[in-house]
Design a protein around this motif. Structure first.
Motif, PDB file in Angstrom:
ATOM      1  N   ASP A 147       0.832  -1.196   0.000  1.00 10.49           N
ATOM      2  CA  ASP A 147       0.000   0.000   0.000  1.00 10.49           C
ATOM      3  C   ASP A 147       0.877   1.260   0.000  1.00 10.49           C
ATOM      4  OD1 ASP A 147      -2.822   1.137   0.555  1.00 10.49           O
ATOM      5  OD2 ASP A 147      -1.600   2.055   2.129  1.00 10.49           O
ATOM      6  N   THR A 148       1.917   1.252   0.831  1.00 11.86           N
ATOM      7  CA  THR A 148       2.825   2.403   0.906  1.00 11.86           C
ATOM      8  C   THR A 148       3.539   2.616  -0.427  1.00 11.86           C
ATOM      9  OG1 THR A 148       3.184   1.923   3.238  1.00 11.86           O
ATOM     10  CG2 THR A 148       4.758   3.405   2.182  1.00 11.86           C
ATOM     11  N   LEU A 149       4.001   1.508  -1.019  1.00 11.35           N
ATOM     12  CA  LEU A 149       4.715   1.616  -2.285  1.00 11.35           C
ATOM     13  C   LEU A 149       3.805   2.239  -3.357  1.00 11.35           C
ATOM     14  CD1 LEU A 149       7.259   1.030  -3.954  1.00 11.35           C
ATOM     15  CD2 LEU A 149       6.307  -1.221  -4.468  1.00 11.35           C
ATOM     16  N   MET A 150       2.562   1.766  -3.426  1.00 13.66           N
ATOM     17  CA  MET A 150       1.622   2.315  -4.414  1.00 13.66           C
ATOM     18  C   MET A 150       1.438   3.819  -4.178  1.00 13.66           C
ATOM     19  SD  MET A 150       0.893  -0.255  -6.266  1.00 13.66           S
ATOM     20  CE  MET A 150       1.709  -1.793  -5.950  1.00 13.66           C
ATOM     21  N   LYS A 151       1.298   4.205  -2.912  1.00 15.26           N
ATOM     22  CA  LYS A 151       1.088   5.626  -2.605  1.00 15.26           C
ATOM     23  C   LYS A 151       2.322   6.440  -3.003  1.00 15.26           C
ATOM     24  CE  LYS A 151      -2.434   4.991   0.916  1.00 15.26           C
ATOM     25  NZ  LYS A 151      -2.637   4.463   2.266  1.00 15.26           N
ATOM     26  N   ARG A 152       3.516   5.911  -2.688  1.00 16.51           N
ATOM     27  CA  ARG A 152       4.738   6.655  -3.044  1.00 16.51           C
ATOM     28  C   ARG A 152       4.897   6.797  -4.546  1.00 16.51           C
ATOM     29  NH1 ARG A 152       9.433   4.902   1.272  1.00 16.51           N
ATOM     30  NH2 ARG A 152       8.254   5.637   3.072  1.00 16.51           N
ATOM     31  N   LEU A 153       4.357   5.832  -5.279  1.00 17.69           N
ATOM     32  CA  LEU A 153       4.481   5.895  -6.743  1.00 17.69           C
ATOM     33  C   LEU A 153       3.319   6.666  -7.375  1.00 17.69           C
ATOM     34  CD1 LEU A 153       5.700   2.245  -7.404  1.00 17.69           C
ATOM     35  CD2 LEU A 153       7.048   4.338  -7.696  1.00 17.69           C
ATOM     36  N   GLY A 154       2.454   7.183  -6.525  1.00 19.91           N
ATOM     37  CA  GLY A 154       1.340   7.975  -7.036  1.00 19.91           C
ATOM     38  C   GLY A 154       0.250   7.141  -7.692  1.00 19.91           C
ATOM     39  N   VAL A 155       0.203   5.851  -7.364  1.00 21.14           N
ATOM     40  CA  VAL A 155      -0.815   4.971  -7.945  1.00 21.14           C
ATOM     41  C   VAL A 155      -2.039   4.974  -7.034  1.00 21.14           C
ATOM     42  CG1 VAL A 155      -1.375   2.578  -8.497  1.00 21.14           C
ATOM     43  CG2 VAL A 155       0.882   3.481  -9.043  1.00 21.14           C
ATOM     44  N   ASP A 243      -5.863  -0.003  11.452  1.00 21.67           N
ATOM     45  CA  ASP A 243      -5.096   0.936  12.294  1.00 21.67           C
ATOM     46  C   ASP A 243      -4.078   1.733  11.491  1.00 21.67           C
ATOM     47  OD1 ASP A 243      -6.494   0.080  14.416  1.00 21.67           O
ATOM     48  OD2 ASP A 243      -4.871  -1.089  15.340  1.00 21.67           O
ATOM     49  N   GLN A 244      -3.523   1.104  10.446  1.00 24.51           N
ATOM     50  CA  GLN A 244      -2.504   1.789   9.636  1.00 24.51           C
ATOM     51  C   GLN A 244      -3.121   2.505   8.426  1.00 24.51           C
ATOM     52  OE1 GLN A 244       0.760   2.129  10.469  1.00 24.51           O
ATOM     53  NE2 GLN A 244      -0.002   1.217  12.354  1.00 24.51           N
ATOM     54  N   ASN A 245      -4.431   2.631   8.423  1.00 18.62           N
ATOM     55  CA  ASN A 245      -5.122   3.310   7.313  1.00 18.62           C
ATOM     56  C   ASN A 245      -4.880   2.671   5.955  1.00 18.62           C
ATOM     57  OD1 ASN A 245      -6.452   5.345   8.726  1.00 18.62           O
ATOM     58  ND2 ASN A 245      -4.501   6.445   8.931  1.00 18.62           N
TER      59      ASN A 245
END
Ligand code: ATP
Ligand code: MG
Length: 417
Positions: A147-155, A243-245
């Motif tokens: 999830d974090t990786l997708m967010k960092r890549l703007g996906v 908890d981690q959204n």
């Protein structure tokens, strides 16, 4: 002209920068979470994949590139990374170093499937595996990392789908109930599912054929058969994600195509790639290390489809190509001889520098520099040579400065950094 093999592809400059950006983003993230890179061979004994992935899976049944080598050993180009990582873990007794270990693998995989958008015969995966922990926190951590990786890549166009496959204590009863349910609907099933029905009925749940989907619509739910441990395990995974959204969907029909999974499995799915909806997939495989001859070691992991991820990120983002900071246009042999050393020195200082070694005219050199998107051009012709002063042209503002030859490299280093 000899063309590349069907289903294979070249990743050309222009696109490769995007791949590098994705890989770096993933490596930075994994590094922060303690994953160590492991480089495994491209080929293994066929038996390794047949035993771990499972004889009844699509991969082993019809997708592997398998061939006897010159001495008759049966070898396979790796269709996935987990089996090899487990083999290496056992072979090198990595378990004796630390009770919990995290590994990542980046590289090509091979499956002989029908090529189409998002589906290649050589494709790439970014893979992460954690050995030695049975904790649901690890399962949740892996989904959180994706999830974090997708967010960092703007996906943004992705959803995490999760499910639990139960464990050897509770799955057999479910398998039986599902088997009975399916045997009452045999006529509706496709030929593949009719075969899977007895050998691996859970895989029928995952079939994409519409008739099969309809047939399993009312199938018994695995969650009704969970043992107490599986129930708490899956509940904890969900609590951690909330908890981690990390947004997620519970997908009771998610089973995934490999035999070795237990308990939590997950997929990152997208609607951006047509029929190919899975960008990443993984789950827990507590029995695999032991099955392949190692100590009883719980494990969990995932694989990201690099090609599919790159396609989504490319759709969202612009150009990653790095243009030259300086283009040296030297006119004639005497000017080339004078400037060549500068280009070497600037390159060694980390400045992206290009130099044209031809006898092209200034006009056509400027054209080349323009096409490359060079930020500056350093012009040195006979007149500049006489004056011992070069002309530095800012390609954006069109402003030209004179730079004395004396101390030129140092003053360019200052200007261009
Ligand atoms: P699919 O259902 O699309 O066939 P899969 O379940 O076979 O995927 P996995 O074995 O879980 O795939 O591999 C993890 C990821 O690798 C997939 O989610 C997908 O993004 C990617 N992948 C798998 N097969 C291919 C392929 N032939 N070409 C490109 N990417 C692939
Ligand atoms: Mg597949």
């Amino acid at each position: 002209m000899i063309q590349l093999i069907r289903g294979f592809k070249d990743i050309l400059p222009g696109e490769v920068e995007l791949w590098q950006h994705i890989e770096k983003t993933a490596r930075d993230l994994f590094e922060a979470f303690g994953f160590k890179e492991i480089r495994i061979p491209i080929m293994e004994r066929t038996e390794l994949f047949a035993r771990s992935i499972g004889e009844d899976t699509d991969i082993v049944e019809k997708e592997m590139y398998t061939f006897p080598d010159r001495k008759g050993d049966l070898l396979t180009l790796r269709p996935e990374a987990t089996a090899s990582v487990v083999r290496a873990y056992i072979q090198h007794k990595l378990y004796s170093q630390d009770p919990v270990q995290k590994f990542c693998v980046v590289g090509p995989m091979f499956r002989r499937e029908r090529p189409q958008k998002g589906r290649y015969r050589q494709f790439y995966q970014i893979d992460a595996e954690v050995f030695g922990s049975a904790s649901p926190y690890v399962d949740a951590l892996l989904v959180q990392l994706l999830d974090t990786l997708m967010k960092r890549l703007g996906v943004t166009d992705v959803t995490a789908h999760i499910n639990s496959l139960g464990c050897p204590a509770c799955r057999p009863a479910y398998r039986e109930a599902l088997g009975t349910y399916l045997s009452e609907r045999r006529e509706a099933l496709c030929a593949d599912c009719e075969r899977r029905r007895e050998r691996n009925p859970l895989r029928v749940l995952d079939c994409k054929v519409p008739a099969c989907r309809e047939a399993v619509a009312e199938a018994p739910a695995l969650s009704d058969y969970f043992c107490e441990d599986c129930r708490t395990h899956f509940q904890t995974v969900q609590t951690c994600l909330t908890d981690q959204n990390v947004a997620f969907t519970i997908d009771p029909k998610l089973v995934r195509g490999l035999d070795y999974y237990t308990r939590t499995i997950f997929e990152i799915q997208t609607s951006a790639l047509g029929a190919q909806s899975a960008v990443a997939g993984g789950g827990r495989y507590d029995g695999l290390v032991k099955m392949l001859g190692g100590p009883d070691t719980p494990a969990t992991g995932f694989a990201i489809g690099f090609d599919r991820l790159a396609e989504i990120v490319a759709a969202n983002r612009g150009d990653y190509t790095l243009a030259p900071q300086l283009f040296i246009a030297a006119l004639g042999q005497a000017c080339r001889a004078r400037t060549y050393g500068w280009s070497c020195e600037l390159g060694r200082a980390g400045i992206r520098v290009e130099m044209d070694f031809s006898d092209r005219s200034l006009k056509s050199m400027m054209k080349r520099a323009n096409r490359m998107n060079a930020a500056h051009v350093l012009i040195v012709g006979p007149q500049e040579l006489d004056n011992q002063t070069a002309v530095l042209r800012n390609m954006q503002t069109k402003v030209q400065d004179e730079i004395p030859f004396d101390g030129l490299v140092d003053s360019l280093k200052d200007k261009l950094r």
